[in-house]
Design a protein around this motif. Structure first.
Motif, PDB file in Angstrom:
ATOM      1  N   GLN A 278       0.793  -1.225   0.000  1.00  0.00           N
ATOM      2  CA  GLN A 278       0.000   0.000   0.000  1.00  0.00           C
ATOM      3  C   GLN A 278       0.828   1.279   0.000  1.00  0.00           C
ATOM      4  N   ALA A 279       2.065   1.207   0.471  1.00  0.00           N
ATOM      5  CA  ALA A 279       2.786   2.455   0.720  1.00  0.00           C
ATOM      6  C   ALA A 279       4.268   2.338   0.394  1.00  0.00           C
ATOM      7  N   GLU A 280       4.873   3.516   0.256  1.00  0.00           N
ATOM      8  CA  GLU A 280       6.325   3.634   0.152  1.00  0.00           C
ATOM      9  C   GLU A 280       6.786   4.599   1.232  1.00  0.00           C
ATOM     10  N   VAL A 281       7.730   4.152   2.049  1.00  0.00           N
ATOM     11  CA  VAL A 281       8.242   4.952   3.157  1.00  0.00           C
ATOM     12  C   VAL A 281       9.659   5.382   2.814  1.00  0.00           C
ATOM     13  N   GLU A 282       9.895   6.696   2.811  1.00  0.00           N
ATOM     14  CA  GLU A 282      11.212   7.228   2.460  1.00  0.00           C
ATOM     15  C   GLU A 282      11.808   7.947   3.662  1.00  0.00           C
ATOM     16  N   VAL A 283      13.072   7.693   3.930  1.00  0.00           N
ATOM     17  CA  VAL A 283      13.721   8.265   5.102  1.00  0.00           C
ATOM     18  C   VAL A 283      15.196   8.482   4.812  1.00  0.00           C
ATOM     19  N   LEU A 284      15.760   9.524   5.433  1.00  0.00           N
ATOM     20  CA  LEU A 284      17.198   9.773   5.313  1.00  0.00           C
ATOM     21  C   LEU A 284      17.953   9.147   6.477  1.00  0.00           C
ATOM     22  N   GLY A 285      17.391   9.181   7.655  1.00  0.00           N
ATOM     23  CA  GLY A 285      18.032   8.574   8.815  1.00  0.00           C
ATOM     24  C   GLY A 285      17.158   8.751  10.034  1.00  0.00           C
ATOM     25  N   THR A 286      16.610   7.663  10.561  1.00  0.00           N
ATOM     26  CA  THR A 286      15.686   7.763  11.683  1.00  0.00           C
ATOM     27  C   THR A 286      15.367   6.372  12.196  1.00  0.00           C
ATOM     28  N   SER A 287      14.451   6.303  13.192  1.00  0.00           N
ATOM     29  CA  SER A 287      13.988   5.027  13.737  1.00  0.00           C
ATOM     30  C   SER A 287      12.469   5.001  13.659  1.00  0.00           C
ATOM     31  N   PHE A 288      11.923   3.904  13.159  1.00  0.00           N
ATOM     32  CA  PHE A 288      10.475   3.838  12.978  1.00  0.00           C
ATOM     33  C   PHE A 288      10.050   2.385  12.821  1.00  0.00           C
TER      34      PHE A 288
ATOM     35  N   LYS B 182      12.371  11.945  10.941  1.00  0.00           N
ATOM     36  CA  LYS B 182      11.220  12.178  10.076  1.00  0.00           C
ATOM     37  C   LYS B 182      11.215  11.181   8.920  1.00  0.00           C
ATOM     38  N   VAL B 183      10.004  10.814   8.512  1.00  0.00           N
ATOM     39  CA  VAL B 183       9.852   9.954   7.339  1.00  0.00           C
ATOM     40  C   VAL B 183       8.718  10.496   6.482  1.00  0.00           C
ATOM     41  N   ALA B 184       8.790  10.217   5.191  1.00  0.00           N
ATOM     42  CA  ALA B 184       7.719  10.568   4.262  1.00  0.00           C
ATOM     43  C   ALA B 184       7.024   9.286   3.835  1.00  0.00           C
ATOM     44  N   VAL B 185       5.700   9.269   3.964  1.00  0.00           N
ATOM     45  CA  VAL B 185       4.910   8.088   3.612  1.00  0.00           C
ATOM     46  C   VAL B 185       4.049   8.430   2.404  1.00  0.00           C
ATOM     47  N   HIS B 186       4.171   7.621   1.361  1.00  0.00           N
ATOM     48  CA  HIS B 186       3.449   7.854   0.104  1.00  0.00           C
ATOM     49  C   HIS B 186       2.418   6.752  -0.100  1.00  0.00           C
ATOM     50  N   HIS B 187       1.149   7.153  -0.219  1.00  0.00           N
ATOM     51  CA  HIS B 187       0.064   6.202  -0.504  1.00  0.00           C
ATOM     52  C   HIS B 187       0.141   5.843  -1.987  1.00  0.00           C
ATOM     53  N   LEU B 188       0.509   4.603  -2.304  1.00  0.00           N
ATOM     54  CA  LEU B 188       0.739   4.209  -3.688  1.00  0.00           C
ATOM     55  C   LEU B 188      -0.545   4.122  -4.498  1.00  0.00           C
ATOM     56  N   ILE B 189      -1.669   3.868  -3.848  1.00  0.00           N
ATOM     57  CA  ILE B 189      -2.929   3.698  -4.575  1.00  0.00           C
ATOM     58  C   ILE B 189      -3.626   5.040  -4.796  1.00  0.00           C
ATOM     59  N   ARG B 190      -3.654   5.890  -3.774  1.00  0.00           N
ATOM     60  CA  ARG B 190      -4.350   7.174  -3.874  1.00  0.00           C
ATOM     61  C   ARG B 190      -3.408   8.332  -4.208  1.00  0.00           C
ATOM     62  N   ASP B 191      -2.116   8.052  -4.290  1.00  0.00           N
ATOM     63  CA  ASP B 191      -1.124   9.081  -4.609  1.00  0.00           C
ATOM     64  C   ASP B 191      -1.194  10.252  -3.630  1.00  0.00           C
ATOM     65  N   GLU B 192      -1.235   9.920  -2.336  1.00  0.00           N
ATOM     66  CA  GLU B 192      -1.202  10.920  -1.271  1.00  0.00           C
ATOM     67  C   GLU B 192       0.103  10.768  -0.496  1.00  0.00           C
ATOM     68  N   LYS B 193       0.523  11.850   0.150  1.00  0.00           N
ATOM     69  CA  LYS B 193       1.800  11.824   0.854  1.00  0.00           C
ATOM     70  C   LYS B 193       1.698  12.611   2.147  1.00  0.00           C
ATOM     71  N   VAL B 194       2.383  12.112   3.194  1.00  0.00           N
ATOM     72  CA  VAL B 194       2.416  12.795   4.473  1.00  0.00           C
ATOM     73  C   VAL B 194       3.808  12.623   5.074  1.00  0.00           C
ATOM     74  N   VAL B 195       4.265  13.636   5.797  1.00  0.00           N
ATOM     75  CA  VAL B 195       5.560  13.591   6.475  1.00  0.00           C
ATOM     76  C   VAL B 195       5.305  13.448   7.966  1.00  0.00           C
ATOM     77  N   LEU B 196       5.921  12.428   8.570  1.00  0.00           N
ATOM     78  CA  LEU B 196       5.730  12.148   9.989  1.00  0.00           C
ATOM     79  C   LEU B 196       6.965  12.546  10.782  1.00  0.00           C
ATOM     80  N   ALA B 197       6.726  13.108  11.966  1.00  0.00           N
ATOM     81  CA  ALA B 197       7.805  13.417  12.899  1.00  0.00           C
ATOM     82  C   ALA B 197       7.760  12.402  14.039  1.00  0.00           C
ATOM     83  N   ALA B 198       8.646  12.577  15.014  1.00  0.00           N
ATOM     84  CA  ALA B 198       8.709  11.646  16.143  1.00  0.00           C
ATOM     85  C   ALA B 198       7.369  11.593  16.872  1.00  0.00           C
TER      86      ALA B 198
END
Length: 323
Positions: free
Chosen positions: A175-185, A204-220
């Motif tokens: 369902q998703a693609e999670v992109e990160v530079l350096g973190t724990s999750f 921080k990580v960026a989560v991309h909804h592959l089906i709906r093409d939505e994206k959100v950035v999560l913090a700690a």
């Protein structure tokens, strides 16, 4: 030769002085012809090169029978130029492909866990992964040389990613693609479930909804739920037990028993059955750290007043009425 010339002149003079019955016509230029032959006895060297040039000039000047001169139209000239350019381009591309080094084919490695099994994994880039039970992790073995560090997850895993700003770390689920530079999750994407859950411990990580093409950035201390065809659902208060499999801590705070039992089943890899009518409004509160299932169920029974019975090694039954 001078004497011969003088003799010739004398002969012609004598002929003119005769009685006019000469057999040789007097109006012909014989003296000139005789004089022109005066140099025949001398050495003669012809100019061959000059003669050839004159001959070639005459040949080129001669019209060729049946020859026609064709003048190319602008379109014809453009077509020929384009064809030549295409041929030159194809030849150049072929040479380029021949001299280019072959692109290496990416190779992948897979790590799996059985039910009730967990594994600690260190990737080639130094990132650390705790792989939960009944999970599968696939990663590129050449991730240190690749532009992106790519992994694929089915199941659940906790990631501690080495920071490399120029080389993003990407995790792909159904369902998703999670992109990160350096973190724990933590990422949960069970094969039997239609969702992907991501919870960030730090960074921080960026989560991309592959089906709906939505994206959100999560913090700690933020999380998001990615469902197949549903909008992203972001949480600012992460689930208490989302990482219980890794930390060994189980926490319930007025949690409905119906919601607590699936977590216990998954955490301890067992089956727990119960009659909903027997406990219509049961809720539980408590904290357990690395306790056995028997200890947890006994505490729940004491708190709610229900009865717990073990049917087999991995099957339990709850009955009774909550107090």
């Amino acid at each position: 030769m001078k004497k011969n010339t003088e003799k010739t002149v004398n002969i012609w003079d004598r002929l003119r002085q005769s009685d006019g019955q000469s057999a040789v016509p007097t109006d012909q230029p014989w003296p000139k012809i005789w004089q022109g032959a005066e140099g025949l006895g001398q050495d003669f060297e012809p100019d061959v090169e000059a003669g050839l040039k004159r001959l070639k000039a005459k040949i080129h000047a001669m019209p060729v029978a049946g020859a026609r001169i064709r003048r190319l139209t602008p379109l014809a000239r453009w077509t020929r130029t384009l064809a030549a350019a295409v041929v030159a381009g194809l030849l150049g591309w072929g040479i380029y492909l021949l001299v280019q080094p072959a692109t290496p084919v990416a190779t992948w490695a897979e790590i799996t866990t059985q039910a009730g099994e967990q594994k600690a994994v260190v990737l080639p880039d130094g990132s650390k992964i705790a792989l939960n039970s009944a999970s599968s992790l696939t990663y590129r073995t050449d991730m240190n040389e690749a532009a992106e560090r790519q992994v694929q997850l089915i199941g659940e895993a906790y990631f501690e990613v080495e920071r490399r700003p120029a080389q993003p770390f990407k995790i792909t689920t159904r369902q998703a693609e999670v992109e990160v530079l350096g973190t724990s999750f933590n990422v949960r994407a069970r094969a039997e479930e239609t969702t992907t859950e991501v919870e960030v411990t730090q960074g921080k990580v960026a989560v991309h909804h592959l089906i709906r093409d939505e994206k959100v950035v999560l913090a700690a201390k933020e999380a998001v739920l990615v469902a197949n065809d549903q909008p992203l659902v972001q949480e600012t208060s992460p689930h208490l037990n989302r990482q219980a499999w890794r930390t060994g801590r189980i926490t319930f705070r007025e949690t409905p028993l119906e919601a607590a039992l699936p977590l216990l089943e998954h955490y301890y890899n067992v089956t727990i059955t119960w009659q909903k009518s027997a406990a219509p409004a049961c809720s539980i509160t408590g904290n357990w750290q690395n306790d056995s299932l028997t200890e947890v169920l006994q505490a729940i029974a004491a708190y709610t007043g229900i009865t717990v019975k073990q049917l087999t090694a991995d099957t339990y039954q709850l009955s009774g009425i909550c107090k």
